[in-house]
Design a protein around this motif. Structure first.
Motif, PDB file in Angstrom:
ATOM      1  N   ASP A   5       0.818  -1.211   0.000  1.00 47.34           N
ATOM      2  CA  ASP A   5       0.000   0.000   0.000  1.00 47.34           C
ATOM      3  C   ASP A   5       0.855   1.266   0.000  1.00 47.34           C
ATOM      4  OD1 ASP A   5      -2.362  -1.396  -0.001  1.00 47.34           O
ATOM      5  OD2 ASP A   5      -2.506  -1.443   2.177  1.00 47.34           O
ATOM      6  N   ARG A   8       1.694   2.375  -3.685  1.00 45.67           N
ATOM      7  CA  ARG A   8       0.674   2.696  -4.670  1.00 45.67           C
ATOM      8  C   ARG A   8       0.478   4.201  -4.715  1.00 45.67           C
ATOM      9  NH1 ARG A   8      -4.314   4.295  -3.273  1.00 45.67           N
ATOM     10  NH2 ARG A   8      -4.848   3.878  -1.145  1.00 45.67           N
ATOM     11  N   ALA A  11      -4.762   8.104  -3.761  1.00 49.72           N
ATOM     12  CA  ALA A  11      -6.070   8.260  -4.394  1.00 49.72           C
ATOM     13  C   ALA A  11      -6.188   9.688  -4.910  1.00 49.72           C
ATOM     14  CB  ALA A  11      -7.176   7.955  -3.394  1.00 49.72           C
ATOM     15  N   HIS A  63     -12.813   0.338   0.271  1.00 51.69           N
ATOM     16  CA  HIS A  63     -11.643   0.308  -0.608  1.00 51.69           C
ATOM     17  C   HIS A  63     -11.465  -1.131  -1.085  1.00 51.69           C
ATOM     18  CE1 HIS A  63      -6.993   0.924  -1.026  1.00 51.69           C
ATOM     19  NE2 HIS A  63      -7.568   0.568  -2.154  1.00 51.69           N
ATOM     20  N   GLY A  65      -9.102  -3.287  -2.896  1.00 54.32           N
ATOM     21  CA  GLY A  65      -7.703  -3.256  -3.305  1.00 54.32           C
ATOM     22  C   GLY A  65      -7.487  -3.981  -4.622  1.00 54.32           C
ATOM     23  N   PRO A  66      -6.270  -3.901  -5.177  1.00 54.28           N
ATOM     24  CA  PRO A  66      -5.970  -4.491  -6.482  1.00 54.28           C
ATOM     25  C   PRO A  66      -6.224  -6.000  -6.551  1.00 54.28           C
ATOM     26  CG  PRO A  66      -4.164  -3.085  -5.765  1.00 54.28           C
ATOM     27  CD  PRO A  66      -5.131  -3.171  -4.633  1.00 54.28           C
ATOM     28  N   GLU A  83      -9.979  -0.554  -6.983  1.00 51.73           N
ATOM     29  CA  GLU A  83      -8.740  -0.897  -7.675  1.00 51.73           C
ATOM     30  C   GLU A  83      -8.797  -2.328  -8.206  1.00 51.73           C
ATOM     31  OE1 GLU A  83      -5.017   1.215  -5.786  1.00 51.73           O
ATOM     32  OE2 GLU A  83      -6.083   0.084  -4.237  1.00 51.73           O
ATOM     33  N   THR A  99      -9.961   3.151 -10.505  1.00 53.57           N
ATOM     34  CA  THR A  99      -8.580   3.312 -10.952  1.00 53.57           C
ATOM     35  C   THR A  99      -8.293   2.516 -12.223  1.00 53.57           C
ATOM     36  OG1 THR A  99      -7.674   1.445  -9.712  1.00 53.57           O
ATOM     37  CG2 THR A  99      -7.895   3.559  -8.529  1.00 53.57           C
ATOM     38  N   THR A 101      -6.468  -0.039 -12.628  1.00 52.52           N
ATOM     39  CA  THR A 101      -6.377  -1.494 -12.438  1.00 52.52           C
ATOM     40  C   THR A 101      -7.751  -2.119 -12.226  1.00 52.52           C
ATOM     41  OG1 THR A 101      -6.070  -1.244 -10.049  1.00 52.52           O
ATOM     42  CG2 THR A 101      -4.077  -1.345 -11.412  1.00 52.52           C
ATOM     43  N   ALA A 102      -8.793  -1.316 -12.204  1.00 53.27           N
ATOM     44  CA  ALA A 102     -10.134  -1.771 -11.831  1.00 53.27           C
ATOM     45  C   ALA A 102     -10.916  -2.354 -13.003  1.00 53.27           C
ATOM     46  CB  ALA A 102     -10.922  -0.605 -11.239  1.00 53.27           C
ATOM     47  N   HIS A 117     -10.410   6.341 -14.200  1.00 46.39           N
ATOM     48  CA  HIS A 117      -9.122   6.349 -14.899  1.00 46.39           C
ATOM     49  C   HIS A 117      -9.327   5.845 -16.326  1.00 46.39           C
ATOM     50  CE1 HIS A 117      -5.017   5.205 -15.962  1.00 46.39           C
ATOM     51  NE2 HIS A 117      -4.627   6.028 -14.994  1.00 46.39           N
ATOM     52  N   ALA A 120      -9.352   2.048 -16.780  1.00 45.59           N
ATOM     53  CA  ALA A 120     -10.353   1.245 -16.075  1.00 45.59           C
ATOM     54  C   ALA A 120     -11.226   0.507 -17.088  1.00 45.59           C
ATOM     55  CB  ALA A 120     -11.217   2.138 -15.189  1.00 45.59           C
TER      56      ALA A 120
END
Length: 143
Positions: A5, A8, A11, A63, A65-66, A83, A99, A101-102, A117, A120
């Protein structure tokens, strides 16, 4: 939070203080089946798998995460940072950030602020649920 974390990018829209105050975690490698709800302004981070709904009646920060995967669900909170992957509906009352990566297979509904992003992946509709004020074009048209 893990060392991952710390590396990265911050945000862009969800306030850092909201993310820093997250106290509940579904860790990478864990699977949670069931609904998560609270009337308190709490935070939840998902790095593992969640099969169920997330609902914060007041406030709330989620949140994903990736490595997070949420399947067949509805997520409702003031702040949502995506993410990872969600199959379902996101409903953000203040900020929704998706993001690069989402992946979202479902709808993104928001009341105030949105940041998606360019990398995305989104399949579904994006809808602003707040009040819209449209200007009128006075004096146009022919007589």
């Amino acid at each position: 939070m893990s060392n991952h974390d710390n590396h990265r990018p911050p945000a862009r829209l969800v306030p850092a203080e909201q993310l820093n105050n997250i106290s509940s975690l579904i860790a990478e490698g864990a699977v949670f089946e069931g609904n998560f709800s609270s009337r308190e302004d709490l935070g939840l981070k998902i790095d593992g798998v969640l099969k169920g709904n997330i609902s914060f009646a007041n406030g709330g920060t989620v949140h994903i995460g990736p490595t997070g995967l949420i399947d067949g669900t509805t997520i409702e909170a003031d702040h949502i940072l995506l993410e990872g992957q969600v199959r379902g509906t996101l409903m953000a009352r203040k900020t929704l950030e998706i993001t690069g990566t989402a992946t979202l297979l479902g709808d993104a509904l928001y009341d105030a602020l949105l940041d998606i992003h360019p990398r995305a992946k989104l399949r579904g509709k994006v809808e602003f649920r707040g009040d819209l004020e449209l200007r009128t074009a006075e004096g146009t048209g022919s007589r």
